[in-house]
Design an enzyme around this catalytic site. Structure first.
Site, short mmCIF file in Angstrom:
data_model
loop_
_atom_site.label_atom_id
_atom_site.label_comp_id
_atom_site.label_asym_id
_atom_site.label_seq_id
_atom_site.Cartn_x
_atom_site.Cartn_y
_atom_site.Cartn_z
N TYR A 96 0.77 -1.16 0.00
CA TYR A 96 -0.15 -0.16 -0.04
C TYR A 96 0.99 1.02 -0.01
O TYR A 96 0.59 2.31 -0.88
CB TYR A 96 -0.87 -0.06 1.37
CG TYR A 96 -1.85 0.95 1.26
CD1 TYR A 96 -3.19 0.87 0.48
CD2 TYR A 96 -1.73 2.09 2.23
CE1 TYR A 96 -4.14 1.97 0.79
CE2 TYR A 96 -2.52 3.12 2.69
CZ TYR A 96 -3.58 3.10 1.91
OH TYR A 96 -4.72 4.06 1.96
N LYS A 136 0.88 4.01 -3.05
CA LYS A 136 0.34 5.37 -2.59
C LYS A 136 1.48 6.17 -2.95
O LYS A 136 0.97 7.51 -3.42
CB LYS A 136 -0.14 5.31 -1.24
CG LYS A 136 -1.42 4.75 -0.86
CD LYS A 136 -2.49 5.24 -1.80
CE LYS A 136 -3.83 5.14 -1.25
NZ LYS A 136 -4.91 5.31 -2.21
P1 NAD Z 1 -13.46 2.23 1.64
O1 NAD Z 1 -13.09 0.96 1.80
O2 NAD Z 1 -14.54 2.82 2.31
O3 NAD Z 1 -13.97 3.07 0.29
C1 NAD Z 1 -12.76 2.24 -0.84
C2 NAD Z 1 -13.81 1.95 -1.98
O4 NAD Z 1 -13.24 1.82 -3.20
C3 NAD Z 1 -14.93 0.81 -1.68
O5 NAD Z 1 -16.07 1.16 -1.94
C4 NAD Z 1 -14.52 -0.14 -2.59
O6 NAD Z 1 -15.56 -1.03 -3.11
C5 NAD Z 1 -13.87 0.85 -3.67
N1 NAD Z 1 -12.87 -0.12 -4.64
C6 NAD Z 1 -11.98 -0.87 -4.39
N2 NAD Z 1 -11.33 -1.59 -5.38
C7 NAD Z 1 -11.93 -1.10 -6.50
C8 NAD Z 1 -11.87 -1.25 -7.98
N3 NAD Z 1 -10.79 -2.01 -8.09
N4 NAD Z 1 -12.62 -0.63 -8.50
C9 NAD Z 1 -13.59 0.06 -8.22
N5 NAD Z 1 -13.77 0.47 -6.77
C10 NAD Z 1 -13.16 -0.14 -6.19
O7 NAD Z 1 -12.10 3.26 2.03
P2 NAD Z 1 -11.83 4.84 2.36
O8 NAD Z 1 -11.13 4.79 3.62
O9 NAD Z 1 -12.81 5.67 2.01
O10 NAD Z 1 -10.52 4.97 1.19
C11 NAD Z 1 -10.77 5.97 0.04
C12 NAD Z 1 -9.33 6.14 -0.74
O11 NAD Z 1 -8.66 6.89 0.38
C13 NAD Z 1 -8.61 4.86 -0.76
O12 NAD Z 1 -7.70 5.20 -1.93
C14 NAD Z 1 -7.69 4.82 0.47
O13 NAD Z 1 -6.60 3.97 0.29
C15 NAD Z 1 -7.43 6.14 0.77
N6 NAD Z 1 -7.23 6.59 2.32
C16 NAD Z 1 -7.72 6.30 2.98
C17 NAD Z 1 -7.17 6.76 4.30
C18 NAD Z 1 -8.28 6.73 5.65
O14 NAD Z 1 -7.88 7.14 6.69
N7 NAD Z 1 -9.44 6.22 5.62
C19 NAD Z 1 -6.18 7.07 4.48
C20 NAD Z 1 -5.08 7.28 3.46
C21 NAD Z 1 -5.84 6.79 2.22
#
Ligand code: NAD
Length: 317
Positions: free
Chosen positions: A178, A182
């Site tokens: 990851y 990222k």
């Molecule tokens: P989440 O799991 O709630 O949402 C991610 C969504 O992406 C899900 O609905 C999933 O079905 C969809 N998804 C996954 N693989 C997919 C694919 N191949 N094609 C289409 N859709 C797909 O997670 P989140 O926390 O809302 O994360 C959103 C983004 O933010 C991600 O890229 C995550 O890595 C990044 N992020 C989140 C955090 C955090 O603190 N939540 C921190 C750093 C980065």
């Protein structure tokens, strides 16, 4: 207490609107992407809500989550369509971009947000665990950017947002896959920024911290409340707005908004007879010192700087 200057600042700002703009938000069935899609639509954007509805580890597929967000947008008077493309599938992503064009005739905004986790220490991480995560985050973002790029170039307008993470740029145990993916998105942002500049395409990155299903087990109830995803979305909307900067990475979470800067130290110039590991060790404190730091606008600017310095030091300038 609200100060006079705060009151003036907020009362003179006009609302940031997205009327007539068409946005694609990937992974928008849950968490942050859902919030971005709802807020874009509330401010006038027409939104492709993409989500393949898989599990947190990328297994399974359904458009139910995306459709629920579309229903919410439409019920509030907005315009949206659901799309179930897996961002890892270039053909499905092309078809998604074509649907946006067929429906609304343009694509102004792409928020690359879809993501999965397969956390394990590197010793236990299989090649499949590594590749699957790189596939969704890095290749998925590149697939989506490739699908919208010709349209944005032809329109001479575009906004692309990469979702990066502190897990990579600062590092987190158990997230080699990851973190690598990222941080690669920062590189993709840097290059697309340069290539998009003359076409009015601005490319930025978001490093969020939010309570979602991805982070549900990491925090206590109080921290989860402080990390509501709605506190992150304003940074995302700023970065895809009319007045967005470009090549800007913002950290956002719990009400703190900061900029991630990649800098180089001034370093030292060593004459030819001192270019040894021993001399590097002897000068390491000076090399690593943050007393003088430079933010370099592109790779060639670094190359130009070191060549100029060498010329000057060697009396060739
Ligand atoms: P989440 O799991 O709630 O949402 C991610 C969504 O992406 C899900 O609905 C999933 O079905 C969809 N998804 C996954 N693989 C997919 C694919 N191949 N094609 C289409 N859709 C797909 O997670 P989140 O926390 O809302 O994360 C959103 C983004 O933010 C991600 O890229 C995550 O890595 C990044 N992020 C989140 C955090 C955090 O603190 N939540 C921190 C750093 C980065």
């Amino acid at each position: 207490m609200t100060t006079a200057s705060q009151t003036t600042a907020s009362s003179t700002q006009t609302e940031q609107r997205f009327d007539d703009r068409v946005a694609i938000v990937t992974g928008a069935g849950n968490g942050l992407g859902r919030n971005h899609a709802l807020q874009l639509a509330a401010r006038g954007a027409r939104v492709v809500v993409n989500d393949f509805g898989g599990g947190r580890d990328g297994a399974g597929a359904s458009t139910a989550a995306a459709q629920a967000v579309v229903d919410e947008i439409v019920a509030a008077g907005g315009q949206a369509i659901a799309d179930g493309a897996n961002v890892c599938d270039p053909d499905a992503v092309q078809a998604m971009a074509q649907r946006a064009l067929d429906t609304w005739g343009r694509i102004d905004i792409l928020i690359n947000n879809a993501g999965i986790l397969r956390d394990k220490s590197f010793a236990k991480m299989s090649a499949d665990d590594f590749n699957a995560v790189v596939d969704v985050h890095l290749l998925g973002a590149a697939n989506c950017a490739r699908a919208v790029w010709p349209t944005m170039r032809a329109q001479e307008y575009g906004r692309i947002l990469m979702t990066s993470s502190t897990s990579g740029v600062f590092g987190n145990f158990g997230q080699a896959n990851y973190g690598a993916a990222k941080t690669a998105l920062i590189g993709l942002m840097n290059v697309l920024h340069l290539e998009g500049l003359r076409y009015g395409i601005k490319v930025n990155a978001l490093l969020p911290t939010a309570a979602t299903r991805m982070t549900a087990e990491l925090f206590d109830a109080d921290s989860l409340r402080a990390l509501d995803p709605s506190f992150v979305t304003p940074a995302a909307l700023f970065l895809v707005g009319e007045a967005a900067p470009s090549r800007t990475a913002l950290l956002a979470g719990a009400g703190t908004y900061a900029r991630l800067a990649v800098v180089e130290t001034e370093g030292v110039y060593l004459p030819p007879d001192q270019r040894t590991p021993e001399q590097i060790a002897a000068h390491f404190d000076e090399i690593a010192s943050l007393d003088k730091i430079l933010e370099t606008p592109e790779g060639f600017a670094h190359v130009s700087r070191i060549l100029t310095r060498a010329k000057q030091a060697e009396g060739r300038a």
